[in-house]
Every structure is written in structure tokens, then in C-alpha cells.
Design a protein around this motif. Structure first.
Motif, PDB file in Angstrom:
ATOM      1  N   ALA A   1       0.824  -1.208   0.000  1.00 29.35           N
ATOM      2  CA  ALA A   1       0.000   0.000   0.000  1.00 29.35           C
ATOM      3  C   ALA A   1       0.856   1.254   0.000  1.00 29.35           C
ATOM      4  O   ALA A   1       0.520   2.256  -0.642  1.00 29.35           O
ATOM      5  CB  ALA A   1      -0.935  -0.012   1.211  1.00 29.35           C
ATOM      6  N   GLU A   2       1.988   1.212   0.707  1.00 32.06           N
ATOM      7  CA  GLU A   2       2.899   2.358   0.736  1.00 32.06           C
ATOM      8  C   GLU A   2       3.437   2.661  -0.663  1.00 32.06           C
ATOM      9  O   GLU A   2       3.552   3.815  -1.077  1.00 32.06           O
ATOM     10  CB  GLU A   2       4.045   2.070   1.701  1.00 32.06           C
ATOM     11  N   ARG A   3       3.766   1.609  -1.419  1.00 30.73           N
ATOM     12  CA  ARG A   3       4.284   1.813  -2.792  1.00 30.73           C
ATOM     13  C   ARG A   3       3.162   2.268  -3.718  1.00 30.73           C
ATOM     14  O   ARG A   3       3.396   3.055  -4.642  1.00 30.73           O
ATOM     15  CB  ARG A   3       4.924   0.534  -3.317  1.00 30.73           C
ATOM     16  N   ALA A   4       1.955   1.784  -3.471  1.00 31.48           N
ATOM     17  CA  ALA A   4       0.820   2.242  -4.274  1.00 31.48           C
ATOM     18  C   ALA A   4       0.563   3.728  -4.034  1.00 31.48           C
ATOM     19  O   ALA A   4       0.349   4.497  -4.971  1.00 31.48           O
ATOM     20  CB  ALA A   4      -0.423   1.415  -3.928  1.00 31.48           C
ATOM     21  N   ARG A   5       0.591   4.162  -2.775  1.00 33.52           N
ATOM     22  CA  ARG A   5       0.434   5.588  -2.482  1.00 33.52           C
ATOM     23  C   ARG A   5       1.595   6.389  -3.060  1.00 33.52           C
ATOM     24  O   ARG A   5       1.441   7.566  -3.382  1.00 33.52           O
ATOM     25  CB  ARG A   5       0.350   5.805  -0.970  1.00 33.52           C
ATOM     26  N   GLY A   6       2.728   5.749  -3.194  1.00 36.17           N
ATOM     27  CA  GLY A   6       3.889   6.413  -3.775  1.00 36.17           C
ATOM     28  C   GLY A   6       3.829   6.556  -5.278  1.00 36.17           C
ATOM     29  O   GLY A   6       4.764   7.100  -5.880  1.00 36.17           O
ATOM     30  N   GLY A   7       2.753   6.076  -5.913  1.00 30.74           N
ATOM     31  CA  GLY A   7       2.530   6.363  -7.317  1.00 30.74           C
ATOM     32  C   GLY A   7       2.747   5.236  -8.296  1.00 30.74           C
ATOM     33  O   GLY A   7       2.505   5.402  -9.505  1.00 30.74           O
TER      34      GLY A   7
ATOM     35  N   LEU B   1      12.347   0.210  -5.337  1.00 30.26           N
ATOM     36  CA  LEU B   1      11.151   0.551  -4.566  1.00 30.26           C
ATOM     37  C   LEU B   1      11.232   0.049  -3.137  1.00 30.26           C
ATOM     38  O   LEU B   1      10.559   0.583  -2.243  1.00 30.26           O
ATOM     39  CB  LEU B   1       9.902  -0.012  -5.249  1.00 30.26           C
ATOM     40  N   ILE B   2      12.038  -0.961  -2.891  1.00 28.88           N
ATOM     41  CA  ILE B   2      12.300  -1.372  -1.513  1.00 28.88           C
ATOM     42  C   ILE B   2      13.037  -0.247  -0.791  1.00 28.88           C
ATOM     43  O   ILE B   2      12.765   0.056   0.364  1.00 28.88           O
ATOM     44  CB  ILE B   2      13.119  -2.682  -1.490  1.00 28.88           C
ATOM     45  N   SER B   3      13.959   0.385  -1.508  1.00 28.71           N
ATOM     46  CA  SER B   3      14.743   1.477  -0.925  1.00 28.71           C
ATOM     47  C   SER B   3      13.925   2.752  -0.781  1.00 28.71           C
ATOM     48  O   SER B   3      14.010   3.438   0.241  1.00 28.71           O
ATOM     49  CB  SER B   3      15.975   1.740  -1.794  1.00 28.71           C
ATOM     50  N   ASP B   4      13.139   3.098  -1.787  1.00 19.50           N
ATOM     51  CA  ASP B   4      12.353   4.334  -1.732  1.00 19.50           C
ATOM     52  C   ASP B   4      10.958   4.093  -2.293  1.00 19.50           C
ATOM     53  O   ASP B   4      10.773   4.013  -3.508  1.00 19.50           O
ATOM     54  CB  ASP B   4      13.033   5.458  -2.525  1.00 19.50           C
ATOM     55  N   PRO B   5       9.952   3.975  -1.427  1.00 16.96           N
ATOM     56  CA  PRO B   5       8.588   3.726  -1.894  1.00 16.96           C
ATOM     57  C   PRO B   5       7.996   4.894  -2.669  1.00 16.96           C
ATOM     58  O   PRO B   5       6.978   4.724  -3.356  1.00 16.96           O
ATOM     59  CB  PRO B   5       7.811   3.480  -0.603  1.00 16.96           C
ATOM     60  N   LEU B   6       8.618   6.067  -2.574  1.00 17.56           N
ATOM     61  CA  LEU B   6       8.110   7.262  -3.257  1.00 17.56           C
ATOM     62  C   LEU B   6       8.872   7.540  -4.552  1.00 17.56           C
ATOM     63  O   LEU B   6       8.790   8.647  -5.085  1.00 17.56           O
ATOM     64  CB  LEU B   6       8.198   8.480  -2.332  1.00 17.56           C
ATOM     65  N   TRP B   7       9.584   6.576  -5.084  1.00 15.77           N
ATOM     66  CA  TRP B   7      10.373   6.748  -6.308  1.00 15.77           C
ATOM     67  C   TRP B   7       9.519   7.332  -7.429  1.00 15.77           C
ATOM     68  O   TRP B   7       9.933   8.285  -8.107  1.00 15.77           O
ATOM     69  CB  TRP B   7      10.950   5.399  -6.718  1.00 15.77           C
ATOM     70  N   VAL B   8       8.335   6.780  -7.623  1.00 11.81           N
ATOM     71  CA  VAL B   8       7.472   7.217  -8.732  1.00 11.81           C
ATOM     72  C   VAL B   8       6.973   8.634  -8.477  1.00 11.81           C
ATOM     73  O   VAL B   8       7.025   9.498  -9.367  1.00 11.81           O
ATOM     74  CB  VAL B   8       6.293   6.245  -8.917  1.00 11.81           C
ATOM     75  N   GLN B   9       6.485   8.888  -7.284  1.00  7.64           N
ATOM     76  CA  GLN B   9       5.955  10.208  -6.951  1.00  7.64           C
ATOM     77  C   GLN B   9       7.027  11.289  -7.078  1.00  7.64           C
ATOM     78  O   GLN B   9       6.783  12.370  -7.631  1.00  7.64           O
ATOM     79  CB  GLN B   9       5.390  10.190  -5.535  1.00  7.64           C
ATOM     80  N   LYS B  10       8.210  11.009  -6.578  1.00  8.78           N
ATOM     81  CA  LYS B  10       9.301  11.986  -6.666  1.00  8.78           C
ATOM     82  C   LYS B  10       9.682  12.250  -8.114  1.00  8.78           C
ATOM     83  O   LYS B  10       9.979  13.390  -8.490  1.00  8.78           O
ATOM     84  CB  LYS B  10      10.505  11.490  -5.865  1.00  8.78           C
TER      85      LYS B  10
ATOM     86  N   ASP C   1       7.018  14.416  -9.709  1.00  8.83           N
ATOM     87  CA  ASP C   1       6.999  15.789  -9.202  1.00  8.83           C
ATOM     88  C   ASP C   1       8.277  16.562  -9.490  1.00  8.83           C
ATOM     89  O   ASP C   1       8.430  17.701  -9.027  1.00  8.83           O
ATOM     90  CB  ASP C   1       6.758  15.782  -7.692  1.00  8.83           C
ATOM     91  N   GLY C   2       9.215  15.943 -10.215  1.00  4.59           N
ATOM     92  CA  GLY C   2      10.467  16.629 -10.524  1.00  4.59           C
ATOM     93  C   GLY C   2      11.441  16.678  -9.370  1.00  4.59           C
ATOM     94  O   GLY C   2      12.326  17.538  -9.333  1.00  4.59           O
ATOM     95  N   ARG C   3      11.321  15.735  -8.435  1.00  6.24           N
ATOM     96  CA  ARG C   3      12.216  15.697  -7.287  1.00  6.24           C
ATOM     97  C   ARG C   3      13.137  14.472  -7.365  1.00  6.24           C
ATOM     98  O   ARG C   3      13.396  13.799  -6.377  1.00  6.24           O
ATOM     99  CB  ARG C   3      11.400  15.665  -5.991  1.00  6.24           C
ATOM    100  N   GLU C   4      13.627  14.222  -8.567  1.00  5.19           N
ATOM    101  CA  GLU C   4      14.463  13.026  -8.754  1.00  5.19           C
ATOM    102  C   GLU C   4      15.684  13.010  -7.846  1.00  5.19           C
ATOM    103  O   GLU C   4      16.135  11.931  -7.416  1.00  5.19           O
ATOM    104  CB  GLU C   4      14.925  12.924 -10.217  1.00  5.19           C
ATOM    105  N   ASP C   5      16.214  14.196  -7.559  1.00  2.00           N
ATOM    106  CA  ASP C   5      17.427  14.232  -6.736  1.00  2.00           C
ATOM    107  C   ASP C   5      17.169  13.834  -5.290  1.00  2.00           C
ATOM    108  O   ASP C   5      18.108  13.601  -4.521  1.00  2.00           O
ATOM    109  CB  ASP C   5      18.070  15.622  -6.785  1.00  2.00           C
ATOM    110  N   SER C   6      15.913  13.744  -4.881  1.00  2.00           N
ATOM    111  CA  SER C   6      15.599  13.338  -3.510  1.00  2.00           C
ATOM    112  C   SER C   6      15.283  11.849  -3.399  1.00  2.00           C
ATOM    113  O   SER C   6      14.955  11.367  -2.308  1.00  2.00           O
ATOM    114  CB  SER C   6      14.423  14.153  -2.968  1.00  2.00           C
TER     115      SER C   6
END
Length: 665
Positions: A49-55, A327-336, A339-344
Motif C-alpha cells: 500500500a505504501e508503494r501504491a500511495r507512492g505512485g 522501490l524497496i529502498s524508496d517507496p516514493l520513487w514514482v511520486q518523486k 513531481d520533478g524531485r528526482e534528486d531526492s
């Protein structure tokens, strides 16, 4: 910023299922299950669910067993063949759907790789080809066995539909049963299920046809197909192209999911940082050309850069791009990315320590960088609450633990200052990144440095605080993160006392002193490895590459015993062989003398040898730097410690201790 990635962020249809983008969570086994029942726990639902919310647009849940004979030791898989499991799986689909994503599930039978200790019967395979994984020889399946397994796939398909999954994927890769029937390496049958390609495809086609019928028209149906087994006499890309074309022509599939390799080469299929990125894409590109317009999904392998994902789609190498460890490392990979926040993005460094390393120990999969992974139910997004009482917090030490606790404490609203005695943040990770082939590990601290600045942490470099200086700062709370370092005494898990002769001036050095350039090793070097991980072997390779004659010695049955589960060993051993490093396992040192070292077989200690040596690198026990912590405890009300200052560990134990403290501070 989605228009920066027009291919990634467009809707895409996989059969009857419309997806919001072309990014999917690749099927990975996470070991979040009840070991008694085999049913997934709520941890798996919260993770997805966390990865789904992450986009992420689509999640393909990792493989589930279809039959009791599919037990795979030491890696447990969830069981979906029992009707009683359905509520546990329904919890997953409901939470993923509520978070805005679609979810497919992967069904498999491990075949000849099955461990039979629990099942109490022989493992099954198309032929009696011994299993390298299970260490057993399977029963060559009779026709009744084949029918039983196909029926089990049908039952599990029915249960998957009842649990609310949007699609089903049959696993015919990584050396499992459906691949075994396809493969001339595993399949030596002479009946209608062996010999010709038509016959070797029969098991997969019959399973596909019968399961597809049960699933119905509203469910997407696909196959995860091995592109090349990378085995002598096994399936090649040429073979798989023909198999793919036949599957596409039969019209039963909505997609293919392309992967690479079998049991014998998992170090390729789950490549650590030593391997090249994008290793699956040339294969998926060839198959996509052959089966177009059937959608081809592919997890490229070691992908972290959104630009590379976009390029793979734009160049027609795949129709959807899969991410697993990223995605194990960052569940918000897609959202970032959107949103143009690739560096984060907290980029995976592909160390495999808590992914494959945990997986093959039968432990829940995690991430050395992200202690929230697997703990989303209690530590997921939005769980970091603001403090009701702001404190002035001093953090002493700028390694992974110090940076993580400073970042999180500041995000919660504390006034945080970090002090690091060196001129650069990073601690031991900076040294680890200096080992040959290990520069990617530096990504851990690059991300942390950036996040410290964003969190507003005051950072003071080149500043070693003494006791009185700390107390004079007037902090409400002090967190000591001063780490640990290797001991030169030779104390180890093998012999928990100083090694005789370890105090000979100039003869014994530590890995840190080698990497910092604080010593000049002699021409003949012995590395004593009681660590079992990458540092001793990396030091051995580094010195050998500089022209030293190097022998690495370990009391363990193999050099670098911790490298096995993490898929690092094949790469490390190859690199050591290239540098002519001698490896002596089951061996330890008894005494050092000037220019000599006595070594013995740990199972026959009377078997002594003496080696010539100029320098001994002690990669054995590590000692915490806890003196300041204990001094401060006598002078201040609130003093904490994190990371290696508690006990020597790894990046993962450091970040977990930091996360735990920051949430409670």
C-alpha cells in the motif's frame, strides 16, 4: 514534471486492465508471512500500500505457492492454494486498490528446487535432474503428478480471483517448474511432455489454458518467461524467441514479463553493485520485437535513474518498466519522479545485504538505508509526528547513524546541530566506498548529506567535541554516534583474546589505516578475515592490485561467508582470482613473529604452518568508541547513543537504531 517523462507517465492497457502509468513493482519475495500458516501478514499489505500511495501504477506481488510440494527452504513463500488464505490476500488487494494502484499476483511451483523436509515426499521435476538448490534429486513426474500440479494452479487461480487480484502471472523463470518443463537442461523426458519444443511447451500451455478459463475475461493474464537460462544446454534467447512467438500467436496472453537466468546464476538475475545495470533490457527488446503488439514488461536490473527508465520505453526495449530493489529502498520513487524531485530519491545501492541477504536466511526483506521497509504499519509515511516539546539536540558523529537521527529529529521539530571530527560526513561508509568495485555504497551518505541540508540541520565539520565542550553547549539532549573501528589486537570470534605478537611495532595494521593511507604495507601481506563480509576481501584485492603478494585467511568454511546469500561471492572470488590472491579457509593464525605468522587448521589445530609475512591486516573484531558516551552519562540528564556506538553492526543496524531513537526523542 510528468511531461519530462512522457512514456513513463502515460496510461497503459494490459489486457482488460488500464494502468495510470508504465511503472510496475516487479515481483519480489519479501518473506512477510506467518511461518506457521504460510499466509501473508499485515506487514505485506502495508508494504504494498505504501508503494501504491507512492505512485506505482501496478504491483505484481511476489510468487505464491500453488501446492504443498512447492516448499522452498530456506525461503518461505505464501500459500494461496488453501481457501483459508483468501482473507489474508484480500487485505492486500483492498489496501492497494484503496491507495490507487492495480495488483497482479505471481503463481509458481518450484519443482525440483523444492525442499521436502516439511512436505514429507519427493520433490518434483520433469526429469530426475539433481537440484543444486535443494541438494536432492527430484522424482520424474508421472502423468498423475502433472495433472495434480495443473489442478493446483487452477485452484490457486480461483483463490486469487476471489481475493480481488486484477491479474495473474505464471512464473516460468528462475529455474522453477514451468521453466523446467520448457528447458532441455532440466527436461529429459521422452513422452508427450519432453523432447520437441512442442512437447516441452505442453505443460505451460495446458496450465495457461485451464487457468485462463477459470480467471475469466476481466483478469489480465501473463507469463514471466526466462529469456536465457545462461546454462550449457539450456534455453537460449533464440529458443525463447520461438516460445514467445508461439505464446503470442495462441492468443491466451495479455502480457509477457521477461527475466533472465536460472538457479545457478542468481548472482546475474539479482546482480549486486558489481554487475552492470540494465542487464535484462537487450533480451526484452528482442522479444518485444518478436511479439509486438503483445505488451512486454521488464525489470531492467539495477535501475535507479528515471531517465534510463524513460529511455528503455522510448527505444522500444519494453512496454512497462519494473522496479524491485529501487522501490524497496524508496517507496516514493514514482511520486518523486513525477513531481520533478528526482534528486531526492533514496537510490538503491544494490548491496543486497538486507534484500537477498535476508531472503536466503529466511528473514523478512529490508533495506540498509531505509529502516521503514517492512515496518510500514507503524513507521510508514505520515507516521513521523511533530514534537510537543522542542529540544536543543546535539549529535556527535556524522556517519550513517548520526546523520539519520539528526535528519529525523530535525524533521520532527527539534533544533539539531551535528558535529563531525572529520572534514567530511560519511564515517566508515566513505572508506567502504574506496574498496574496489564498491563505490556505489557511497550513495548512502550522498543522499543523507542532501537530506540534512533540507531538514535544516546545522552541520559542523572538522570539530571533535571534548567532554567540557559538549556540556558547555547547553543541549537538552546529546546523541553520541561515534561509531566503531577494527582492533589491531587480533581478538576475534574464533579466538576472543589478543593474538600473540600482535603488538610487534609496524607489523599489524587495520583496514581503516590501509584505506586512509596511514601505513605502507610490505611486499607480503596476510589479511586475517573474521568479518566475513566485503571489507577483508576488498582490502586483499586492493593491495594485490598494487603489486603486493596477498593471502586472505578465514576460520570459516569459505572466505567471505556472508557474501554467499547476498550474491556477491561469484564477483568477489573472480576479482580475487584475477589478482592472484591466495585464499585459505578453515584456517586461523596462532602467533605472529617478526616476518612470520603461524597458521593452523581450525579442525586439526596440531596442523601448523609458518608463512613469511611483512604486514598483517587485522579484519577481525571491532570496538565501539563509547568513552565519551559514558562520560556524558555522568554529567548530563539526557544522553543517548546510536549505531556502532551501541554495538558494531552494519549500515542497516545503524539507521534502524537512529530511526527508533528519533521517533522517541
Amino acid at each position: 514534471m510528468a511531461n519530462k517523462y512522457p512514456m513513463l507517465f502515460t496510461e497503459f492497457d494490459v489486457g482488460p486492465v488500464t494502468l495510470p502509468n508504465r511503472i510496475y513493482h516487479a515481483p519480489v519475495t519479501l518473506n512477510y508471512l506467518d511461518r506457521a500458516t504460510g499466509y501473508p501478514t499485515e506487514a505485506l499489505a502495508y508494504y504494498y500500500a505504501e508503494r501504491a500511495r507512492g505512485g506505482v501504477g501496478l504491483i505484481i506481488q511476489g510468487a505464491v505457492d500453488v501446492h504443498p510440494a512447492s516448499e522452498y527452504w530456506p525461503v518461505p513463500h505464501s500459500r494461496l492454494y488453501e481457501e483459508g488464505s483468501i482473507p489474508s490476500f484480500t487485505r492486500i488487494t483492498n489496501m492497494v486498490h484503496d491507495a490507487g494502484a492495480k495488483i497482479f499476483i505471481e503463481l509458481f511451483h518450484v519443482g525440483q528446487a523444492s525442499n521436502v523436509r516439511n512436505y514429507g515426499a519427493a520433490s518434483l521435476g520433469p526429469s530426475s535432474v539433481p537440484s543444486m538448490v535443494a541438494g536432492t534429486t527430484p522424482k520424474s513426474m508421472e502423468l498423475d503428478d502433472i495433472e495434480e500440479v495443473i489442478s493446483a494452479f487452477e485452484v490457486t487461480t480461483k483463490n486469487a480471483v476471489a481475493a480481488g487480484y486484477d491479474g495473474i502471472e505464471l512464473h516460468a523463470s528462475h529455474g522453477y517448474l514451468l521453466e523446467q518443463f520448457l528447458s532441455p537442461y532440466y527436461n529429459r523426458r521422452t513422452d508427450e511432455y519432453g523432447g520437441s519444443l512442442d512437447n516441452r511447451m505442453r505443460m505451460l500451455l495446458e496450465t495457461l489454458e485451464r487457468c485462463r478459463k477459470i480467471a475469466g475475461e476481466g483478469i489480465a493474464f501473463g507469463v514471466r518467461l526466462v529469456a536465457d537460462e545462461l546454462l550449457p544446454g539450456g534455453l537460449t534467447l533464440e529458443d525463447t524467441l520461438e516460445i514467445s512467438e508461439r505464446l503470442a500467436d495462441d492468443g491466451m496472453l495479455d502480457f509477457l514479463d521477461i527475466d533472465l537466468g536460472s538457479h545457478q546464476n542468481y548472482h546475474v538475475t539479482m546482480s549486486p553493485m558489481y554487475g552492470a545495470p540494465g542487464y535484462n533490457l537487450p533480451y526484452s527488446a528482442a522479444i518485444r520485437d518478436a511479439v509486438d503488439p503483445l505488451p512486454v514488461l521488464c525489470a531492467p536490473g539495477r535501475l535507479v535513474d528515471p531517465g534510463e527508465a524513460e529511455r528503455a520505453l522510448a527505444e522500444g526495449q519494453a512496454d512497462m518498466v519494473g522496479l524491485g530493489r529501487a522501490l524497496i529502498s524508496d517507496p516514493l520513487w514514482v511520486q518523486k519522479t513525477r513531481d520533478g524531485r528526482e534528486d531526492s530519491i533514496r537510490q538503491c545501492v544494490f548491496c543486497n545485504q538486507y534484500t537477498m541477504g535476508n531472503l536466503y536466511k529466511g528473514l523478512p526483506v529490508g533495506c540498509i538505508q531505509n529502516p521503514v521497509t517492512g515496518r510500514e504499519a507503524t513507521r510508514g509515511a505520515h507516521s513521523l509526528v511533530s514534537v510537543t516539546q522542542k529540544k536543543k539536540v546535539i549529535v556527535i558523529g556524522g556517519g550513517p547513524a548520526g546523520m539519520e537521527v539528526a535528519r529525523l529529529a530535525s524533521q520532527r521539530g527539534h533544533d539539531v546541530s551535528l558535529y563531525e571530527k572529520e572534514e567530511e560526513l560519511g564515517g566508515q561508509v566513505l572508506l567502504a566506498a574506496m574498496l574496489p568495485g564498491r563505490d556505489a555504497i557511497g550513495g548512502v551518505v550522498r543522499w543523507q548529506k542532501q537530506q540534512l541540508e533540507k531538514a535544516g540541520v546545522e552541520t559542523n565539520l572538522g570539530c571533535e567535541l571534548l567532554l567540557d565542550q559538549v556540556t558547555d553547549l547547553g543541549a537538552d539532549a546529546v546523541i553520541v554516534a561515534t561509531g566503531a573501528s577494527y582492533m589491531s589486537s587480533g581478538m576475534s570470534a574464533m579466538v576472543p583474546m589478543p593474538m600473540p605478537g600482535s603488538d610487534i611495532p609496524g607489523m599489524v595494521v587495520t583496514p581503516e589505516s590501509v584505506l586512509r593511507g596511514e601505513c605502507e604495507p610490505g611486499s607480503i601481506v596476510v589479511v586475517l578475515d573474521s568479518d566475513g563480509h566485503v571489507t577483508p576481501s576488498g582490502i586483499a584485492e586492493l593491495l594485490a592490485s598494487r603489486g603486493h603478494q596477498v593471502t586472505i585467511i578465514s576460520a570459516a568454511p569459505v572466505i567471505g561467508d556472508k557474501l554467499v546469500d547476498e550474491m556477491n561471492m561469484p564477483y568477489v572470488y573472480g576479482r580475487l582470482a584475477d589478482q592472484n590472491v591466495e585464499m585459505l579457509s578453515n584456517t586461523w593464525a596462532g602467533e605472529l613473529r617478526d616476518g612470520e605468522i603461524d597458521i593452523f587448521n581450525v579442525y586439526a589445530p596440531e596442523k601448523l604452518r609458518t608463512l613469511k609475512v611483512n604486514t598483517v591486516v587485522m579484519a577481525a573484531a571491532r570496538k565501539t568508541h563509547e568513552g565519551l558516551y559514558h562520560e556524558l552519562k555522568l554529567r548530563m540528564d539526557e544522553v543517548h547513543r546510536v549505531g556502532d556506538c551501541i554495538s558494531p553492526g552494519d549500515i542497516g543496524t545503524a539507521t534502524l537504531s537512529a530511526d527508533t531513537l528519533a521517533r522517541a526523542l
